[in-house]
Write an enzyme that holds these catalytic residues in place. Structure first.
Site, mmCIF file in Angstrom:
data_model
loop_
_atom_site.group_PDB
_atom_site.id
_atom_site.type_symbol
_atom_site.label_atom_id
_atom_site.label_comp_id
_atom_site.label_asym_id
_atom_site.label_seq_id
_atom_site.Cartn_x
_atom_site.Cartn_y
_atom_site.Cartn_z
ATOM 1 N N ARG A 162 -2.732 -48.634 35.047
ATOM 2 C CA ARG A 162 -3.302 -49.715 34.234
ATOM 3 C C ARG A 162 -3.986 -49.122 32.998
ATOM 4 O O ARG A 162 -3.887 -49.640 31.906
ATOM 5 C CB ARG A 162 -4.303 -50.528 35.062
ATOM 6 C CG ARG A 162 -3.671 -51.607 35.919
ATOM 7 C CD ARG A 162 -2.623 -51.066 36.871
ATOM 8 N NE ARG A 162 -2.059 -52.076 37.743
ATOM 9 C CZ ARG A 162 -2.423 -52.263 39.021
ATOM 10 N NH1 ARG A 162 -3.324 -51.456 39.588
ATOM 11 N NH2 ARG A 162 -1.861 -53.205 39.737
ATOM 12 N N ASP A 341 2.911 -52.799 48.828
ATOM 13 C CA ASP A 341 2.020 -53.970 48.770
ATOM 14 C C ASP A 341 2.564 -55.058 47.833
ATOM 15 O O ASP A 341 3.330 -54.785 46.913
ATOM 16 C CB ASP A 341 0.618 -53.539 48.296
ATOM 17 C CG ASP A 341 0.653 -52.811 46.957
ATOM 18 O OD1 ASP A 341 1.603 -52.038 46.724
ATOM 19 O OD2 ASP A 341 -0.257 -53.020 46.139
ATOM 20 N N GLU A 342 2.124 -56.279 48.104
ATOM 21 C CA GLU A 342 2.270 -57.428 47.204
ATOM 22 C C GLU A 342 3.684 -57.584 46.631
ATOM 23 O O GLU A 342 3.860 -57.714 45.419
ATOM 24 C CB GLU A 342 1.251 -57.304 46.059
ATOM 25 C CG GLU A 342 -0.179 -57.312 46.565
ATOM 26 C CD GLU A 342 -1.211 -57.178 45.460
ATOM 27 O OE1 GLU A 342 -2.112 -58.002 45.409
ATOM 28 O OE2 GLU A 342 -1.109 -56.224 44.657
HETATM 29 C C1 ACM Z 1 -3.714 -53.156 46.473
HETATM 30 O O1 ACM Z 1 -4.883 -53.319 46.087
HETATM 31 N N1 ACM Z 1 -2.755 -53.990 46.087
HETATM 32 C C2 ACM Z 1 -3.362 -52.071 47.336
#
Ligand code: ACM
Ligand code: ZN
Length: 550
Positions: A162, A341-342
């Site tokens: 980021r 993740d996600e």
């Molecule tokens: C995360 O915070 N998506 C691992």
């Protein structure tokens, strides 16, 4: 003036039982007499390999001269010596990372079963040296310490996607970690917002995926206290990446400090940077235009909303195996993190290749497709003698047998995994995500607001959930805090976010519960730690600085 004297008296008048050391050692006693640290002091080693003793000597001599201007000799002297010694007969109680440190008038003696123990004994010694470096000559108090960590995995995840941080800053982070006896640097090297590691076989990962252009999303990412100036709306190019030479340098620097660097390449989601560079590995097979850019949409190419790899094409796996092969060549860590993740599975639902994969493998749904994906990665890593780590979503549809689970959405995933006899690292976002506020948001720079992760909450966080029995609890191999950098775009803010929560976390992981005391911890922060950061221009949250009563 009078008030200041009273405050100083109060601080000094109530020295902590643990003197000035963070994390609090397992046991510690003060003895009579002081050791005077001056240029007549030498260093000597017993039982260490030549290469290790050279590394440790250089480290110790350089660190002491940098912090005190005293240059001790890098060899044995006739008079006073610092002796670092590997125990001939292993002391089982100390384990791999434990150490014994004694300081007397004539000698400083550090012993341990191996390099890690000697390194940590050196850190405790250095804390005393640094916290007393305004004296001439420097007087180190006579003491005896026997110490070892309570928890094996004491980690930090650092997101450089980021916002990018250069190797100088990464080394500073590793130095701080070492000072507080943390031992795992989890390097989040790829996400939607930037790909940060050079991969020779796929140059566009960094030439395209390492850079983003201004968008509503990326402007948003630029806001924090240190960037309070008005945004001018002009296009800019933001990014960067590490060369393979730089990666090797960081891995070696960490190794000298007993820190394992665990790389993370997040798959199959969080892959927007890679898929902007190589859209052929996404379900759409080309950059997919989106009319909207959302608040969190600071992606490399905000038009490309396909952020997941296609799980249906073989070419995706060939690409990832090539990438991970280069990653494994650079990182000796047994553990390799694949994210997991996600994942937005809606793309897989619409993709003919993904649906064909489901049918061919008799998979019930897209959760099982995710499990198929992660299991293939695990098998590949295992073939290369490595172990997979993933975020707790890897449990959905079934985790690979030997996978280690990082529990971030609270403790639920970690509890489930421990009951399945899988190793777990606890990193619950509340309280271990340090990108969240540490105090009342109205007085703080912009941070994530889902919870306020105060110093006290970090210090008091209980690593072992009460839902686990003694046997299950053994699968919790440690904890980790997280720095996600959506809002953290400067070193100053990064430091402010870290300190003093990092040492609070370190004491939580290293020290046995009976030795933990939050008030005493804050006292010790005031007995040298804040001053050390201040003297080195390192920012910190000042709430308890120079306070005598908490
Ligand atoms: C995360 O915070 N998506 C691992
Ligand atoms: Zn697909």
């Amino acid at each position: 003036m009078k008030k200041q004297l009273v405050i100083i008296f109060l601080i000094l008048g109530s020295l902590s039982h643990y003197g000035q050391i963070i994390p609090a050692p397992a046991s510690m006693e003060f003895n009579k007499g002081n050791f005077e640290l001056d240029a007549t002091v030498g260093v000597t080693f017993k039982g260490l390999k030549k290469q290790e003793s050279t590394r440790l000597t250089n480290y110790l001599v350089d660190k002491i001269v940098a912090e005190t201007s005293v240059r001790i000799a890098s060899k044995k002297k006739d008079s006073k010596n610092i002796i670092l010694q590997i125990l001939q007969k292993a002391n089982k109680n100390l384990g791999e990372e434990g150490y014994l440190l004694t300081i007397s008038e004539t000698e400083i003696h550090i012993t341990g079963n191996g390099y890690a123990g000697l390194f940590y004994g050196t850190q405790s010694l250095l804390q005393y040296v640094i916290h007393n470096n305004t004296q001439t000559p420097i007087q180190l108090p006579g003491l005896t310490i026997s110490d070892k960590p309570n928890v094996k995995w004491r980690g930090m995840v650092m997101d450089v996607s980021r916002h990018f941080y250069n190797t100088k800053t990464i080394k500073e982070l590793l130095d701080l970690m070492a000072f507080y006896k943390l031992n795992v640097f989890h390097w989040h090297l790829a996400d939607n917002e930037g790909w940060r590691i050079k991969i020779k076989k796929y140059p566009k990962l960094t030439s395209v995926g390492g850079w983003r252009t201004e968008t509503p999303g990326s402007i948003f990412y630029k806001q924090d206290s240190t960037y309070a100036k008005k945004l001018d709306g002009k296009p800019y190019k933001y990014g960067g990446f590490y060369t393979q030479k730089q990666v090797k340098e960081i891995v070696a620097y960490a190794q000298d400090r007993n820190i394992t660097v665990v790389p993370e390449i997040d798959v199959p989601g969080h892959s927007g940077a890679a898929l902007t560079a190589y859209p052929e590995f996404s379900c759409e097979k080309h950059v997919q235009e989106s009319p909207n850019s959302t608040l969190w949409n600071g992606v490399v190419n905000p038009a490309n909303v396909n952020l997941n790899y296609c799980a249906g094409q073989e070419t995706t796996f060939e690409f990832l195996e090539d990438v991970f092969t280069e990653v494994m060549e650079l990182f000796p860590s047994k553990y390799i993190h694949v994210g997991g993740d996600e994942v937005d599975k809606s793309y897989w639902k619409k993709c003919a290749d993904c649906q064909q994969r489901l049918a061919d493998n008799h998979l019930k749904d897209e959760n099982e497709l995710q499990s198929y994906f992660i299991k293939r990665m695990a098998k590949f890593l295992e073939k290369n003698d490595r172990k997979l780590i993933g975020w707790d979503e890897i449990l959905e549809g079934g985790a690979p047998i030997n996978a280690t689970v990082m529990s971030w959405r609270g403790e639920k995933g970690g509890i489930e995994a421990a009951k399945l006899k899988q190793d777990v690292i606890m990193t619950p976002n509340n309280p271990l995500y340090f990108n969240r506020y540490q105090e009342d948001p109205k007085n703080e720079p912009l941070a994530v607001a889902y919870s306020i992760n105060t110093l006290e909450k970090v210090y008091e966080y209980n690593l072992i959930p009460k839902e686990l029995n003694k046997e299950e609890a053994q699968y919790i191999i440690g904890g980790q805090f997280a720095i996600w950098t959506e809002f953290i775009s400067s070193v100053e803010y990064l430091e402010y976010t870290l300190l003093p929560r990092m040492p609070a976390f370190a004491e939580n992981m290293w020290s046995v519960p009976k030795n933990k005391n939050y008030i005493d911890f804050k006292k010790r922060l005031n007995q040298g730690h804040y001053d050390y950061w201040k003297a080195n221009g390192i920012r910190f949250h000042p709430k308890y600085y120079k306070k005598s009563v908490y």
